[in-house]
Design an enzyme around this catalytic site. Structure first.
Site, short mmCIF file in Angstrom:
data_model
loop_
_atom_site.label_atom_id
_atom_site.label_comp_id
_atom_site.label_asym_id
_atom_site.label_seq_id
_atom_site.Cartn_x
_atom_site.Cartn_y
_atom_site.Cartn_z
N HIS A 266 77.72 75.41 48.53
CA HIS A 266 76.45 75.08 49.32
C HIS A 266 75.36 74.70 48.31
CE1 HIS A 266 78.14 77.94 52.37
NE2 HIS A 266 77.16 77.38 53.42
N LYS B 84 70.32 77.66 48.38
CA LYS B 84 70.80 78.99 49.05
C LYS B 84 70.47 80.25 48.40
CE LYS B 84 74.47 80.45 51.97
NZ LYS B 84 73.80 80.57 52.84
#
Length: 262
Positions: A152, A156
């Site tokens: 990601h 995040k």
């Protein structure tokens, strides 16, 4: 028309949701909430001014516009209270923020039933990601040795991702907990073999340039199988978000994950 408000409207996902809801003929965007308010949503999404101003007070927006659904893409430390507030006002939360504990989800289910107001939460709203998880569960029946790598963007907040945890939980429904690799292996650096969920190693990568990606790698006698999904743009989540907005009002309690309503 289902009346929708978006919480976390000024974030990257929030702006994408604003655009998607505005374009959907069955949904009506009636409000937007963010910790930083004061901006017309038209300016946020590069469209003409709408007269809908982002407000920093969720309760004020709910009271003023009386929405049916609240889409929440905020932060793990805020989403539980946001969802409780929505349910207590008979507004159905559609939650895209990950990081909620199982205990928090159970509590939201209790509150949803108490107020007879359904709620929905998904680890991933991309249709392809849901199919990836379903395929991984099917493959695990035949190839029980498996590891998960999720990748990601570097902003995040939670790791592992909700998608990775959900994938491991689905695999665990058809695979008994087991120790993988050499029984005598040692980690020269702590965490080198990843986190563990029922014996399934999960590895998290956080780098700029990524959006949301996951591969599930299976190993068997003389073979490997890799199932991978890539969200290369946040618009990949929008069909699932819009589906949830339309389906949530017909559910009961808290329903988890997109495969339950597809």
């Amino acid at each position: 028309m289902i009346k929708v408000i978006v919480n976390g409207a000024r974030g990257k996902m929030g702006r994408t949701v604003l655009t998607a809801v505005t374009a959907d003929k069955d949904l009506e965007l009636v409000g937007a909430v963010d910790v930083t308010g004061g901006m017309d949503i038209g300016d946020l999404i590069g469209a003409a001014k709408t007269g809908i101003i982002v407000d920093s007070d969720l309760q004020r927006v709910i009271t003023t516009v009386n929405p049916d659904v609240m889409v929440d893409f905020t932060r793990p430390d805020a989403v539980f209270n946001n969802a409780c507030q929505a349910l207590e006002n008979h507004v159905c939360p559609v939650i895209g923020t990950t990081g909620l504990s199982d205990e928090a989800k159970d509590k939201l289910n209790e509150i949803a039933l108490k107020y007879n107001t359904p709620a929905f939460i998904a680890a991933n709203f991309a249709i392809g990601a849901v199919l990836m998880m379903i395929m991984a569960k099917k493959a695990a029946k035949y190839l029980p040795n498996v590891e998960i790598i999720e990748l990601h963007h570097d902003q995040k907040l939670d790791a592992p991702s909700g998608t990775a945890i959900t994938t491991a939980e689905m695999i665990s429904e058809v695979r008994k907990p087991m120790k993988q690799g050499n029984p005598n292996e040692t980690e020269k650096l702590k965490g080198a073999r990843g986190a563990q969920l029922n014996g399934i190693p999960i590895h998290s990568v956080r780098l700029p340039g990524y959006v949301a990606h996951q591969e599930v790698i299976f190993g068997g006698l003389g073979q490997t199988l890799t199932i991978r999904h890539d969200s290369i743009d946040r618009t990949s989540f929008m069909p699932g978000v819009l589906l949830a907005c339309k389906k949530v009002i017909h559910l009961k309690g808290l329903v988890r994950n997109l495969d339950k309503i597809m």
